[in-house]
Design a protein around this motif. Structure first.
Motif, PDB file in Angstrom:
ATOM      1  N   THR A  26       0.913  -1.162  -0.023  1.00  0.00           N
ATOM      2  CA  THR A  26       0.109  -0.120  -0.093  1.00  0.00           C
ATOM      3  C   THR A  26       1.132   1.168   0.068  1.00  0.00           C
ATOM      4  OG1 THR A  26      -1.650  -1.282   1.306  1.00  0.00           O
ATOM      5  CG2 THR A  26      -1.910   1.216   1.202  1.00  0.00           C
ATOM      6  N   LEU A  27       2.063   1.242   0.598  1.00  0.00           N
ATOM      7  CA  LEU A  27       2.670   2.383   0.596  1.00  0.00           C
ATOM      8  C   LEU A  27       3.653   2.749  -0.784  1.00  0.00           C
ATOM      9  CD1 LEU A  27       4.712   4.383   2.168  1.00  0.00           C
ATOM     10  CD2 LEU A  27       6.391   2.511   2.345  1.00  0.00           C
ATOM     11  N   ASN A  28       3.735   1.873  -1.364  1.00  0.00           N
ATOM     12  CA  ASN A  28       4.295   2.006  -3.047  1.00  0.00           C
ATOM     13  C   ASN A  28       3.193   2.227  -3.696  1.00  0.00           C
ATOM     14  OD1 ASN A  28       7.076   1.219  -2.111  1.00  0.00           O
ATOM     15  ND2 ASN A  28       6.952  -0.653  -2.916  1.00  0.00           N
ATOM     16  N   MET A  29       2.065   1.878  -3.504  1.00  0.00           N
ATOM     17  CA  MET A  29       0.573   2.040  -4.291  1.00  0.00           C
ATOM     18  C   MET A  29       0.517   3.758  -4.115  1.00  0.00           C
ATOM     19  SD  MET A  29      -3.073   0.406  -4.636  1.00  0.00           S
ATOM     20  CE  MET A  29      -2.199  -1.210  -5.022  1.00  0.00           C
ATOM     21  N   VAL A  30       0.615   4.068  -2.757  1.00  0.00           N
ATOM     22  CA  VAL A  30       0.052   5.635  -2.665  1.00  0.00           C
ATOM     23  C   VAL A  30       1.387   6.538  -3.168  1.00  0.00           C
ATOM     24  CG1 VAL A  30      -0.262   7.190  -0.694  1.00  0.00           C
ATOM     25  CG2 VAL A  30      -1.290   4.916  -0.630  1.00  0.00           C
ATOM     26  N   LEU A  31       2.441   6.009  -2.786  1.00  0.00           N
ATOM     27  CA  LEU A  31       3.608   6.791  -3.364  1.00  0.00           C
ATOM     28  C   LEU A  31       3.756   6.811  -4.832  1.00  0.00           C
ATOM     29  CD1 LEU A  31       6.479   5.828  -0.742  1.00  0.00           C
ATOM     30  CD2 LEU A  31       4.974   7.767  -0.640  1.00  0.00           C
ATOM     31  N   GLY A  32       3.418   6.031  -5.501  1.00  0.00           N
ATOM     32  CA  GLY A  32       3.382   5.961  -6.814  1.00  0.00           C
ATOM     33  C   GLY A  32       2.186   6.903  -7.595  1.00  0.00           C
ATOM     34  N   LYS A  33       0.986   6.937  -6.963  1.00  0.00           N
ATOM     35  CA  LYS A  33       0.125   7.916  -7.411  1.00  0.00           C
ATOM     36  C   LYS A  33       0.287   9.234  -6.968  1.00  0.00           C
ATOM     37  CE  LYS A  33      -3.637   4.226  -7.335  1.00  0.00           C
ATOM     38  NZ  LYS A  33      -4.793   3.887  -6.782  1.00  0.00           N
TER      39      LYS A  33
END
Length: 373
Positions: free
Chosen positions: A202-209
């Motif tokens: 979830t961390l990478n998903m949010v940081l990517g967006k």
């Protein structure tokens, strides 16, 4: 004056030749130029609404048939009846072992870049960016270098003041809309269960967006800078002062937009309806403008505040630059706290009830998030 959809140039041309006594005593009435401007753009709006009503349909378009892809034949055949010895050579791809931290960083960067490319190729971004750029050029070329009806040099501070005020509304609307689209993208396409079961954290998903939105805002700031430089060069002014552009747009303005995008992400991550999220984001932006009327006059209560200050060719920003950086750092710290809440409560399961989010929050609260808090 007729190509300005807001009628600003037409209104200014109606009183531009007035004397000082007329400006103090007369009111700007509906001149023929203003009425013609409004008639043209009202007719344009009616025609556009009619075409949209004619072509709009609630039915989902049928998926286009794709041509079959002919993959090359990579199979190999072995003649088992042959008595001759056959050597079979299989080439294996080399793999470099990386640490989990490096893999996570590479994954976040890949998500950021791929999401950014999809955003800048979208129709709404291209429409808003091109419209805002042309609007800055048309209105800015006529009004930059005009102070109290007196022609002056188009200084960088004057160009920035006008172009930013013209384009800030476009950036606000586009950033809030894109933030909502990214939060609800998987759920709108019905693939949130698949993405929720992937190994992407979830961390990478949010940081990517969020990283993609930061790149979009950076691109819009570059667009503002190009518009300002174009206006100055078109008027024969070549002292561009690029450090002033960089300081004003990327050091003072860009953090404010990043903080507002984080707030839009937070609101859409907590609500269960996209339209309610849009309403709450718009309400928050409106409250920010009137928060001083409720007794919260200090900037410490005004989230993502931008302190208006003029750049002087003689004195620069004076003693106010450090104060602006201090408030920017203060609200950036709060944006990190909100980002942590987004990561903890962003729904990835089919059930998005608040009770399930609380249980998921305990599982997501690992070391990096504790450090951010």
């Amino acid at each position: 004056a007729l190509i300005d959809p807001f009628g600003i140039i037409a209104s200014q041309m109606s009183w531009l030749s007035w004397t000082l006594h007329q400006k103090n005593s007369l009111l700007v009435g509906p001149s023929p130029l203003i009425l013609l401007n409004h008639a043209i753009w009202t007719l344009t709006g009616v025609i556009s609404a009619g075409l949209a009503w004619k072509r709009f349909s609630f039915r989902e378009p049928a998926s286009q048939q794709r041509r079959p892809v002919n993959f090359p034949d990579t199979s190999f055949k072995v003649d088992l009846d042959s008595k001759a010895e056959t050597d079979i050579k299989i080439k294996l791809h080399s793999h470099t072992k990386t640490s989990p931290v490096t893999s996570s960083i590479n994954q976040a960067l890949h998500l950021t870049w791929s999401t950014f490319k999809s955003l800048i190729r979208s129709g709404p971004f291209l429409a808003v960016a091109s419209t805002g750029f042309l609007f800055m050029l048309l209105v800015g070329y006529r009004n930059v270098g005009l102070a109290y009806d007196t022609r002056t040099l188009p200084l960088t501070s004057m160009v920035l003041d006008l172009t930013q005020n013209l384009f800030m509304v476009f950036i606000f609307i586009l950033s809030a809309w894109l933030a909502a689209e990214l939060v609800w993208r998987e759920r709108n396409h019905g693939v949130h269960e698949l993405t929720g079961s992937t190994a992407i954290s979830t961390l990478n998903m949010v940081l990517g967006k969020l990283g993609a939105l930061i790149l979009v805002q950076t691109s819009l700031m570059i667009l503002v800078m190009l518009a300002g430089i174009t206006i100055q060069v078109s008027q024969g002014y070549t002292k561009l002062e690029l450090p002033v552009y960089i300081t004003e747009l990327f050091i003072l303005r860009l953090p404010v937009f990043i903080q507002l995008v984080v707030m839009a992400f937070l609101i859409h991550s907590l609500v269960k309806n996209k339209l309610i999220g849009h309403l709450l984001v718009a309400t928050f932006y409106i409250i920010q403008d009137f928060i001083a009327e409720f007794g919260f006059e200090h900037h410490i209560f005004n989230y993502a505040v931008f302190l208006e200050q003029n750049h002087s060719p003689m004195n620069g920003y004076g003693p106010y630059f450090g104060r602006s950086l201090a408030f920017s750092a203060y609200w950036s710290a709060w944006a990190l706290v909100f980002l942590t809440v987004i990561i903890l409560f962003l729904p990835r399961e089919l059930d998005s009830s608040f009770r399930l989010r609380l249980s998921t929050m305990k599982r997501r609260l690992h070391s990096p998030l504790r450090i951010m808090l």
